[in-house]
Design an enzyme around this catalytic site. Structure first.
Site, short mmCIF file in Angstrom:
data_model
loop_
_atom_site.label_atom_id
_atom_site.label_comp_id
_atom_site.label_asym_id
_atom_site.label_seq_id
_atom_site.Cartn_x
_atom_site.Cartn_y
_atom_site.Cartn_z
N LYS A 284 0.74 -1.24 -0.01
CA LYS A 284 -0.05 0.17 0.09
C LYS A 284 0.63 1.38 -0.04
CE LYS A 284 -3.90 0.27 1.92
NZ LYS A 284 -4.78 0.26 0.71
N LEU B 151 -15.93 4.30 -2.29
CA LEU B 151 -17.16 3.54 -2.27
C LEU B 151 -17.21 2.36 -3.32
CD1 LEU B 151 -19.88 6.36 -1.71
CD2 LEU B 151 -19.07 4.55 0.07
N GLY B 152 -15.82 2.36 -3.96
CA GLY B 152 -15.82 1.54 -5.04
C GLY B 152 -16.31 2.12 -6.44
N LYS C 271 -19.25 2.64 -6.59
CA LYS C 271 -20.21 3.76 -6.57
C LYS C 271 -19.56 5.41 -6.19
CE LYS C 271 -21.82 1.53 -2.91
NZ LYS C 271 -22.50 1.07 -1.77
N ASP D 182 -5.39 2.68 -3.52
CA ASP D 182 -4.12 3.39 -3.01
C ASP D 182 -3.83 4.59 -4.46
OD1 ASP D 182 -3.35 1.63 -1.19
OD2 ASP D 182 -2.42 0.24 -2.59
N GLY E 238 -2.22 -5.30 -12.60
CA GLY E 238 -1.12 -5.04 -11.79
C GLY E 238 -1.61 -4.10 -10.87
N SER F 71 -0.05 -0.04 -12.93
CA SER F 71 -1.47 0.20 -13.20
C SER F 71 -1.76 1.67 -12.97
CB SER F 71 -2.67 -1.00 -13.05
OG SER F 71 -2.76 -0.53 -11.56
#
Length: 310
Positions: A38, A225-226, A228, A256, A291, A295
Site C-alpha cells: 500500500k 465506495l468502489g 459507487k 491506493d 497489476g 497500473s
C-alpha cells in the site's frame, strides 16, 4: 513535501478464474512479480500525480531493485532502509475474472524495521509538510506522534483495519481515508458493538459519514465506495463524486491510486471537490489495467479523462 511511511512489498500476482476456495487446488492462468505494498503504491501515485514525495520504509538488502520503480516514478528513496537481517515484505495476490482480488500478506521488513528508520526522516518535517501513513508498517503510533510534534499535517489510511488502530488517538489527523468496510470496522471497535449493528444503523454512505464525524469531529474524512464513487466531508461541507463506468480488469491498486492522487491534488492547493474528481478519475484508469504499481496512471492521462468527460 509528503513523507509517506509505507510498506514496500514484492507482489506475486496470480490470475485465476475465481478466488480459490477452502480445500481447493487451482491452476493460475498467469503469474507476475511486481512492486507492491500500500505504501509503495501510494507513493508512486503521488509521484505520478506530480507531487513531491519521500518514501520512508524498509526492505531486505537483497531486494534493492524494488526501489527503482519508486525512483523512476519521481519519488525520493534516500530514507528507505536496506536491512541485512530482514526479508522484504511480500504478498500473494489472486485476481479473478470479475476483477476481484484476495491477498495474503507477509510483513517482513515492513513490520520489523528499526524505530529510527521512521523517526529520523520525520524529524526534518515542518508545518508545510504532510505525513501520509497506512497500517502495514511498524511504529505507526510513533510516526503519528513524531509528525504531530513537528507540526506536520497528517493523512491516515488505516488499512488494513485492526483493533490496535481502533484504539489509537487520532486527534492530530487532518485527513482520514477509509473504505466502507474499514469505516464500519473502525466505528464498531470504537463503540464496542459488532459490525452488523453499525451496518444496520448506517444504511447509506451519508449516514456512515455522519457517524464517522461524531467520532472524529476535527478531521476531514474521505469515504471510498468502489464502483459507487466517493464521499468527502469536513463536518461542514459534504461532497460526492460518482465513479466512472468502466470495464474493470484488476482493482488491486485502485484505493491506493485514489489516495495518492487525492493527496497530490491537496498539496497542490486544489479544492476538495477538485481533489475528489481527480482521484476518482485516476482510480477509473487504474482498474482498467492489470497489476498494482504498474497500473497507476500518469497525471496527463487523468487530465485527459477529466477534460474528455466535462
Amino acid at each position: 513535501m509528503i513523507y509517506n511511511v509505507g510498506s514496500i512489498n514484492i507482489d506475486h500476482v496470480y490470475r485465476v478464474p475465481h478466488l480459490v476456495r477452502p480445500g481447493e487446488t487451482l491452476s493460475s492462468r498467469s503469474y507476475r512479480q511486481v512492486l507492491g505494498g500500500k505504501g509503495a503504491n501510494q507513493t508512486i501515485a503521488i509521484a505520478r500525480a506530480g507531487a513531491d514525495v519521500a518514501h520512508i520504509g524498509a526492505i531486505g538488502h537483497q531486494d534493492a531493485w524494488v526501489t527503482q520503480a519508486l525512483a523512476t516514478a519521481g519519488a525520493h528513496i534516500d530514507d528507505i532502509a536496506h536491512c541485512q537481517d530482514l526479508l522484504s515484505g511480500h504478498a500473494i495476490i489472486q485476481v479473478d475474472d470479475a476483477a476481484e482480488n484476495s491477498i495474503v500478506l507477509f510483513h517482513g521488513a515492513n513490520g520489523a524495521m528499526p524505530l529510527d528508520t521512521v523517526t529520523t526522516p520525520l524529524s526534518r518535517g515542518t508545518a508545510s509538510d504532510w505525513l501520509l501513513v497506512q497500517n502495514e508498517c511498524a511504529h505507526l503510533k510513533e510516526a503519528l506522534e513524531q509528525a504531530h510534534h513537528q507540526g506536520m499535517s497528517i493523512a491516515f489510511n488505516p488499512a488494513p483495519m485492526t483493533a490496535e488502530v481502533a484504539r489509537l488517538s487520532l486527534d492530530g489527523v487532518s485527513l482520514l481515508f477509509v473504505n466502507e468496510g474499514e469505516a464500519i470496522d473502525l466505528l464498531a471497535a470504537r463503540e464496542g458493538v459488532d459490525d452488523a449493528q453499525v451496518r444496520s444503523d448506517c444504511a447509506t454512505p451519508e449516514a456512515l459519514m455522519a457517524r464517522l464525524h461524531r467520532h472524529f469531529p476535527s478531521c476531514a474524512c474521505v469515504l471510498t465506495l468502489g464502483s459507487k464513487g466517493a464521499l468527502y466531508s469536513d463536518g461542514h461541507v459534504q461532497l460526492s463524486r460518482e465513479a466512472y463506468k468502466v470495464n474493470a480488469v484488476d482493482t488491486t491498486a485502485a484505493g491506493d491510486t485514489f489516495v495518492g492522487y487525492f493527496m497530490a491534488a491537496t498539496v497542490r492547493g486544489a479544492t476538495p471537490q477538485q481533489a475528489l474528481e481527480e482521484a476518482v478519475a485516476a482510480a477509473a484508469l487504474c482498474v482498467q489495467l492489470e497489476g498494482a504499481s504498474s497500473s497507476i496512471p500518469a497525471r496527463k492521462e487523468v487530465v485527459a479523462l477529466l477534460e474528455a468527460t466535462r
